[in-house]
Design an enzyme around this catalytic site. Structure first.
Site, PDB file in Angstrom:
ATOM      1  CG  ASP A   8      -1.829  -1.171   1.340  1.00 46.85           C
ATOM      2  OD1 ASP A   8      -1.425  -2.267   0.913  1.00 46.85           O
ATOM      3  OD2 ASP A   8      -2.934  -1.014   1.888  1.00 46.85           O
ATOM      4  CD  GLU A  39      -6.402   0.237   0.982  1.00 49.75           C
ATOM      5  OE1 GLU A  39      -7.591  -0.015   0.760  1.00 49.75           O
ATOM      6  OE2 GLU A  39      -5.867   0.068   2.098  1.00 49.75           O
ATOM      7  CG  ASN A  40      -4.027   3.342   2.142  1.00 48.14           C
ATOM      8  OD1 ASN A  40      -3.560   2.214   2.133  1.00 48.14           O
ATOM      9  ND2 ASN A  40      -5.164   3.639   2.734  1.00 48.14           N
ATOM     10  CG  HIS A  68      -8.801   3.074   2.787  1.00 47.76           C
ATOM     11  ND1 HIS A  68      -9.488   3.958   3.587  1.00 47.76           N
ATOM     12  CD2 HIS A  68      -8.073   2.296   3.617  1.00 47.76           C
ATOM     13  CE1 HIS A  68      -9.169   3.730   4.849  1.00 47.76           C
ATOM     14  NE2 HIS A  68      -8.319   2.720   4.898  1.00 47.76           N
ATOM     15  CG  HIS A 151      -6.738  -4.778   0.580  1.00 45.71           C
ATOM     16  ND1 HIS A 151      -5.534  -4.106   0.501  1.00 45.71           N
ATOM     17  CD2 HIS A 151      -7.532  -4.023   1.372  1.00 45.71           C
ATOM     18  CE1 HIS A 151      -5.610  -2.992   1.197  1.00 45.71           C
ATOM     19  NE2 HIS A 151      -6.814  -2.920   1.742  1.00 45.71           N
ATOM     20  CG  HIS A 178      -0.904   0.044   5.994  1.00 46.62           C
ATOM     21  ND1 HIS A 178      -1.056   1.410   5.936  1.00 46.62           N
ATOM     22  CD2 HIS A 178      -1.713  -0.451   5.038  1.00 46.62           C
ATOM     23  CE1 HIS A 178      -1.940   1.721   4.990  1.00 46.62           C
ATOM     24  NE2 HIS A 178      -2.355   0.601   4.437  1.00 46.62           N
TER      25      HIS A 178
HETATM   26 FE   LIG Z   1      -4.017   0.316   3.030  1.00 47.08          FE
HETATM   27 FE   LIG Z   2      -7.035  -1.468   3.266  1.00 47.78          FE
END
Ligand SMILES: [Fe+2]
Ligand SMILES: [Fe+2]
Length: 263
Positions: A8, A39-40, A68, A151, A178
């Site tokens: 991520d 996604e982040n 996200h 994920h 993460h």
């Molecule tokens: Fe993430």
């Molecule tokens: Fe996530």
């Protein structure tokens, strides 16, 4: 076939890490394909056409996503016109976007990338195990080189899906927590596995965000603003080597590459 999977990408620091470190990693590992979870990438929450474009122009070939996904409304534009963007496959029928893609580059065999989202401690979606089985069977008519970004929160869910698909996919790499795990391995059937790739961004943080507001939230249960942190930027993920002839993994190596400090 050499592939780098990047965990991520969090906010501007994460995008900067990719931009500055990827050319060296591409050369060092003689990479053929780079897949990253984005996604982040927009301020730590969601993805926009602008952040996606920045990441693609840094050398990433395919972007995956996760829970996200919906944080930035501009994501709808990506669904409409970006073939290199994949969202979790197990969203309900009718959800825009695509859950898998076949990457085709000159002189290379086709490689399929599937994105899936877990259901343990996460919002309910269609069953990722059944979705994965059907999609892998469909894609194997085109290629035996198949990569999965799963994920998911729970380690058990990630290990179980990888074990189910052992021998049928080249690699299953987890994302979302993460926190990079140290369990990289190749299962007996030939599928490479890493429970979580970690994240690319500021590690002097709580999973990418400034430390104090997160502690305050846990201590008071009051809402806080979680800004993306700044310090100790790392690019995290894994390098995979896959046998082109049968799609099975030869090697998996974790990556946790620091971005040199600018004085
Ligand atoms: Fe993430
Ligand atoms: Fe996530």
């Amino acid at each position: 076939m050499k592939v780098l999977f990047i965990g991520d990408i969090v906010g501007q620091p994460g995008r900067r890490a990719v931009k500055e470190l990827l050319p060296k990693l591409r050369q060092q590992h003689r990479l053929n394909l780079v897949v990253a979870n984005g996604e982040n990438s927009a301020g730590g929450s969601g993805i926009t056409p602008k952040t996606a474009e920045e990441i693609f122009s840094s050398g990433v070939d395919i972007l995956t996503s996760g829970d996200h996904l919906w944080d930035q409304k501009e994501v709808m534009e990506l669904f409409e016109r970006e073939r290199r963007f994949v969202r979790p496959l197990n969203y309900p029928p009718g959800t825009p976007g695509q859950g898998s893609i076949v990457f085709q580059a000159d002189g290379l065999p086709p490689v399929a990338i599937i994105n899936l989202q877990g259901r343990t401690f996460m919002p309910p979606l269609d069953n990722p195990f059944h979705c994965a089985l059907a999609e892998v069977e469909r894609l194997r008519r085109t290629t035996s080189l198949i990569l999965i970004d799963f994920h998911a929160e729970a380690t058990s869910e990630k290990v179980a899906l990888a074990r189910l698909l052992d021998g049928r996919v080249s690699a299953l790499i987890g994302t979302h927590t993460h926190v990079q795990t140290a369990d990289e391995q190749i299962f007996p059937g030939g599928t490479a596995f890493l429970c979580d790739a970690g994240f690319t961004g500021p590690h002097e943080s709580v999973i990418g965000r400034e430390i104090e507001p997160v502690i305050k939230r846990f201590m008071t249960s009051m809402p806080q603003k979680f800004e993306v942190a700044k310090g100790r930027i790392l690019l995290q993920g894994a390098v995979l080597e896959i046998d082109d002839t049968n799609g099975l993994a030869i090697r998996i190596e974790r990556v946790s590459e620091p971005l040199p400090k600018v004085c």
